[in-house]
Scaffold this active site. Structure first.
Site, PDB file in Angstrom:
ATOM      1  N   ALA A 120      85.494  12.468  27.957  1.00 26.66           N
ATOM      2  CA  ALA A 120      84.383  11.805  28.629  1.00 26.66           C
ATOM      3  C   ALA A 120      84.103  10.404  28.105  1.00 26.66           C
ATOM      4  CB  ALA A 120      83.128  12.658  28.498  1.00 26.66           C
ATOM      5  N   HIS A 216      77.235   8.626  26.559  1.00 27.32           N
ATOM      6  CA  HIS A 216      77.969   8.647  25.303  1.00 27.32           C
ATOM      7  C   HIS A 216      77.933   7.246  24.706  1.00 27.32           C
ATOM      8  CE1 HIS A 216      79.580  12.555  26.554  1.00 27.32           C
ATOM      9  NE2 HIS A 216      79.747  11.987  27.735  1.00 27.32           N
TER      10      HIS A 216
END
Length: 260
Positions: A120, A216
């Site tokens: 990701a 993130h």
């Protein structure tokens, strides 16, 4: 035509199946036995369901793990010992030092190839380049909605139903994060394996009731200078614990295989 084996038949595996690039065919799926009849019917017998990779008598061009850390622990060493190419999305499994050593020994003995998918997070090429100049500090933060943390260890650390504002509920090493949050912290393990290691990579996990995305953040300092990277991705509609980009990184591995 390249033929791949999928380990797993859940949300991520479905996303990969839907997006398989031209030049790549699905030959085998390792899945629990209740799924076998559905696999046979869905693919008209063109895809063979398996209980384990060891049951495959041919040699896949790529074995793509899209299941869980448990699947890496159960099958990873055997795949590599047969000399096959294994691409892993559940990199958090390698937080177990004994398993990491067993997988590396199998790779050396069998001549297999191990690829850790970026999952990701973007920027792993920059982290690898920065490592060449010496890394001093690597910090990774994951910010997700309460729904993305439900069913995990987070429920023992924070009231997910009552949280009103964004809060950090865990701070520790990548090794601790991967062990405590096996379905959520694979990105932390990927960062660690590409950088300063499981014990020196700092991880912060955050719940944010105002977001519908998985964000993130990577902050890296070293001899090169420093960089700060943030990626805000959508989760898979069928599994809020998994970022859509993680599935797309597996698709990218298939595309690269087709181009070889």
């Amino acid at each position: 035509m390249k033929k791949i084996m999928l380990i797993g038949y859940g949300a991520m595996a479905q996303a990969v199946i839907e997006r398989l690039p031209a030049g790549v065919a699905l030959g085998w799926i390792v899945a629990r036995e209740p799924h076998h009849a559905h696999i046979c019917n869905r693919f008209g017998g063109r895809v063979t369901p398996l209980r384990s990779p060891q049951a495959c008598e041919a040699a896949p061009d790529l074995v793509l793990e899209c299941a869980s850390q448990q699947a890496v622990a159960e099958y990873g060493a055997d795949v590599l010992a047969r000399g096959w190419h294994l691409a892993v999305i559940s990199t958090g499994a390698l937080a177990d030092a004994a398993l990491e050593q067993r997988i590396e020994a199998a790779r050396r003995k069998g001549g297999g190839r191990l690829t850790l998918l970026s999952g990701a997070l973007a920027g792993m090429d920059g982290l690898a380049a920065a490592k060449e100049g010496g890394l001093e500090r690597v910090t990774y933060r994951s910010r997700k909605s309460p729904a993305s943390w439900r069913g995990s260890y987070a429920e023992t650390l924070i009231d997910l139903g009552g949280v009103q504002d964004a809060q950090i509920f865990f701070e520790g090493s990548a090794r601790e994060a991967a062990r405590l949050f096996p379905a959520n912290a694979n990105v932390a393990a990927t960062v660690a394996l590409g950088g300063v290691g499981m014990d020196d990579t700092r991880v912060q996990l955050m719940v944010d009731p105002q977001t519908k995305r998985n964000t993130h953040t990577l902050h890296v300092e070293g001899g090169f200078g420093e960089f700060h990277l943030e990626l805000s991705g959508l989760p898979l509609a069928s599994n809020p614990k998994t970022s859509a980009l993680a599935a797309l990184s597996a698709v990218r591995a298939c595309r690269e295989l087709a181009q070889q």
